[in-house]
Design an enzyme around this catalytic site. Sequence first.
Site, PDB file in Angstrom:
ATOM      1  N   HIS A 121      16.116   5.403 -56.925  1.00 24.79           N
ATOM      2  CA  HIS A 121      16.279   5.489 -55.240  1.00 24.79           C
ATOM      3  C   HIS A 121      15.143   4.599 -54.807  1.00 24.79           C
ATOM      4  CE1 HIS A 121      20.014   7.580 -54.326  1.00 24.79           C
ATOM      5  NE2 HIS A 121      19.671   7.952 -55.432  1.00 24.79           N
ATOM      6  N   ASP A 175       9.699  -0.340 -49.924  1.00 29.19           N
ATOM      7  CA  ASP A 175      10.872   0.748 -49.707  1.00 29.19           C
ATOM      8  C   ASP A 175      11.881   0.453 -50.753  1.00 29.19           C
ATOM      9  OD1 ASP A 175      12.177   2.697 -48.547  1.00 29.19           O
ATOM     10  OD2 ASP A 175      12.069   1.889 -46.513  1.00 29.19           O
TER      11      ASP A 175
HETATM   12  C1  GDG Z   1      14.968   6.864 -50.294  1.00 35.58           C
HETATM   13  C2  GDG Z   1      14.184   5.618 -50.418  1.00 35.58           C
HETATM   14  C3  GDG Z   1      16.451   4.336 -50.044  1.00 35.58           C
HETATM   15  C4  GDG Z   1      16.376   9.741 -41.017  1.00 35.58           C
HETATM   16  N1  GDG Z   1      16.100  10.591 -39.851  1.00 35.58           N
HETATM   17  C5  GDG Z   1      17.105  11.499 -39.651  1.00 35.58           C
HETATM   18  C6  GDG Z   1      18.152  10.894 -40.447  1.00 35.58           C
HETATM   19  N2  GDG Z   1      17.577  10.114 -41.265  1.00 35.58           N
HETATM   20  C7  GDG Z   1      18.447   9.425 -42.316  1.00 35.58           C
HETATM   21  C8  GDG Z   1      18.636   7.853 -42.063  1.00 35.58           C
HETATM   22  C9  GDG Z   1      18.848   7.495 -43.450  1.00 35.58           C
HETATM   23  C10 GDG Z   1      17.866   8.158 -44.207  1.00 35.58           C
HETATM   24  O1  GDG Z   1      17.592   9.409 -43.501  1.00 35.58           O
HETATM   25  C11 GDG Z   1      16.717   7.554 -44.826  1.00 35.58           C
HETATM   26  O2  GDG Z   1      17.026   6.718 -45.707  1.00 35.58           O
HETATM   27  P1  GDG Z   1      16.018   5.557 -45.953  1.00 35.58           P
HETATM   28  O3  GDG Z   1      16.557   4.774 -46.924  1.00 35.58           O
HETATM   29  O4  GDG Z   1      15.695   4.869 -44.590  1.00 35.58           O
HETATM   30  O5  GDG Z   1      14.679   6.061 -46.497  1.00 35.58           O
HETATM   31  P2  GDG Z   1      14.286   7.361 -47.560  1.00 35.58           P
HETATM   32  O6  GDG Z   1      14.512   8.699 -47.060  1.00 35.58           O
HETATM   33  O7  GDG Z   1      12.767   7.119 -47.846  1.00 35.58           O
HETATM   34  O8  GDG Z   1      15.108   7.345 -48.762  1.00 35.58           O
HETATM   35  C12 GDG Z   1      14.839   4.401 -49.748  1.00 35.58           C
HETATM   36  C13 GDG Z   1      17.093   5.721 -50.017  1.00 35.58           C
HETATM   37  O9  GDG Z   1      16.376   6.714 -50.795  1.00 35.58           O
HETATM   38  C14 GDG Z   1      18.380   5.651 -50.637  1.00 35.58           C
HETATM   39  O10 GDG Z   1      18.478   5.137 -52.015  1.00 35.58           O
HETATM   40  O11 GDG Z   1      17.199   3.453 -49.306  1.00 35.58           O
HETATM   41  O12 GDG Z   1      14.042   3.099 -50.151  1.00 35.58           O
HETATM   42  O13 GDG Z   1      12.920   5.809 -50.167  1.00 35.58           O
HETATM   43  O14 GDG Z   1      20.248   7.559 -43.640  1.00 35.58           O
HETATM   44  O15 GDG Z   1      19.761   8.075 -41.210  1.00 35.58           O
HETATM   45  N3  GDG Z   1      19.257  11.739 -40.672  1.00 35.58           N
HETATM   46  C15 GDG Z   1      19.660  12.639 -39.593  1.00 35.58           C
HETATM   47  N4  GDG Z   1      18.580  13.240 -38.816  1.00 35.58           N
HETATM   48  C16 GDG Z   1      17.517  12.424 -38.621  1.00 35.58           C
HETATM   49  O16 GDG Z   1      16.849  13.036 -37.711  1.00 35.58           O
HETATM   50  N5  GDG Z   1      20.800  13.020 -39.539  1.00 35.58           N
END
Ligand code: GDG
Length: 495
Positions: A172, A384
């Site tokens: 990821h 990222d």
């Molecule tokens: C890793 C990789 C890759 C955030 N705050 C809340 C919340 N979120 C959710 C977002 C989004 C998820 O969390 C975060 O996903 P990201 O992709 O932006 O980042 P990482 O957590 O670092 O994820 C990344 C991912 O894995 C998938 O492969 O894209 O690069 O680092 O869905 O919406 N969700 C809720 N409340 C929050 O306060 N419900």
Amino acid sequence: MADSAGSSRPSSTFDFVIAANRLPVDRVVDEDGNVSWHRSPGGLVTAMESVMADRDGVWVGWSGEAGEAPEPFDEAGMRLHPVPLSEDEVQAYYEGFSNDTLWPVYHDVIVPAQFHRKWWNVYREVNERFARTLAEVAAEGATVWVHDYQLQLVPAFLRQLRPDVRIGWFDHIPFPPVELFAQIPWRAAILEGLLGADFLGFQRPGDAGNFLRACRHILGMTVKGDVIHVGKVTGGHDVRAACVPISVDFRSMDELARTPSVRARAREIRASLGDPSLLLLGIDRLDYTKGIRHRLKAYEELLKDGSLDGADTTFIQIATPSRERIDAYIDLREHVEGAVGRINGNYSAIGSPAMEYLHQAYGREELAALYLAADVMVVTPLRDGMNLVAKEYIACRHDNGGALLLSEFTGAAEELREAFLVNPHDIVGLKRAILDAAHASPQERSRRMKALRRRVRRNDVQHWAGAFLDALEAAPNKPVRPVRKPTRDHTHEEH
Ligand code: GDG
């Protein structure tokens, strides 16, 4: 469900097995002390649900609480099989090796990585425990899908225990250039652990390329195209490493953002901030990879030089609490909160905050309302793997409004070319891009957003899961004989 033959096996085994550090549920205790499990939000769970719908599936992972593991149970339409972790293991395997060694190295060493032999040894032990559990619950010839950097040794451990199963692993996060990966004292053992799989999926072609190069340079393996021939290490099978970019559940986000309550909430959010003419938004785990400091620096300078008016502009930064016991995260929080205080102190007006900073987690509805309310979504990671927030923003903008500002250093930037792309290290360029996105005409925003929505609608999370499983199914060949354990990398003796 296939019935178990051996007495040491659990009551049933499964044809489709997922392994991830965390189970897709959180334990919730109500006021009367009753325990229940709530499905965690997120695209991965949704994608796996749709994959599991017509299969016989189990998810193996940690429950999130140190100590004894609960008995396997059913939730979110699947069987969940907890793996126990002690408090010491949480510190050494999860906070330590996964998040203070691997995470910084895999994200360009934005902060220095910590190398500790004890962490590594516990990481190995926990990976072996996951593999043993998987070997118990997998039916003959099952498909096993292992997720992420916490479980890189699982493929080889599992291959040794169960040569009959088909093993896929998905990364990821980024896979680093070999020059950085080579810093890890246990680099060879990590590569050998991964090479127990049949297929390895990465977010970007560059990540797959980095992995292939590491196999060549560190293990001296023969690589042809995207296939590695691992004769010596794992009993003569070929492993394919390729890019399969993850996505979001476009349909469900789109539907959610169209509901009257979410639309009303979006209007309410703007009104509660004094109806600013410009609303900027950041939603991230509070992580140093996300470039929050860089975006705040650019925003502060724009307020200072008068390009933006703090009384008529609000920047909402949701910074979801994350890894709060690790020093680099404690430092980041202090820095961000200092900057927010300074910005508000200098540029807010009563009822019109220049910044709204929230160190809290929110429900999906609230996030959808925020996406719908924001004029400019500011996504500025220094590195990222993908960045799902960028894709969620697009999925929610059924009005074809809003503008996405996106760092070039995200996996998402490979696909989302119609975003306002930025190099977050270039503060002058970042300031210019914020203004460009803020001042873009409605026609230009709509043109860009339509193109972005077409792409994410087509390449949604269900598409991703299907593409991964197809690639795993088509992976070169199955090994036919048992293989030896991944070697201990003896370099760790010196550290
Ligand atoms: C890793 C990789 C890759 C955030 N705050 C809340 C919340 N979120 C959710 C977002 C989004 C998820 O969390 C975060 O996903 P990201 O992709 O932006 O980042 P990482 O957590 O670092 O994820 C990344 C991912 O894995 C998938 O492969 O894209 O690069 O680092 O869905 O919406 N969700 C809720 N409340 C929050 O306060 N419900």
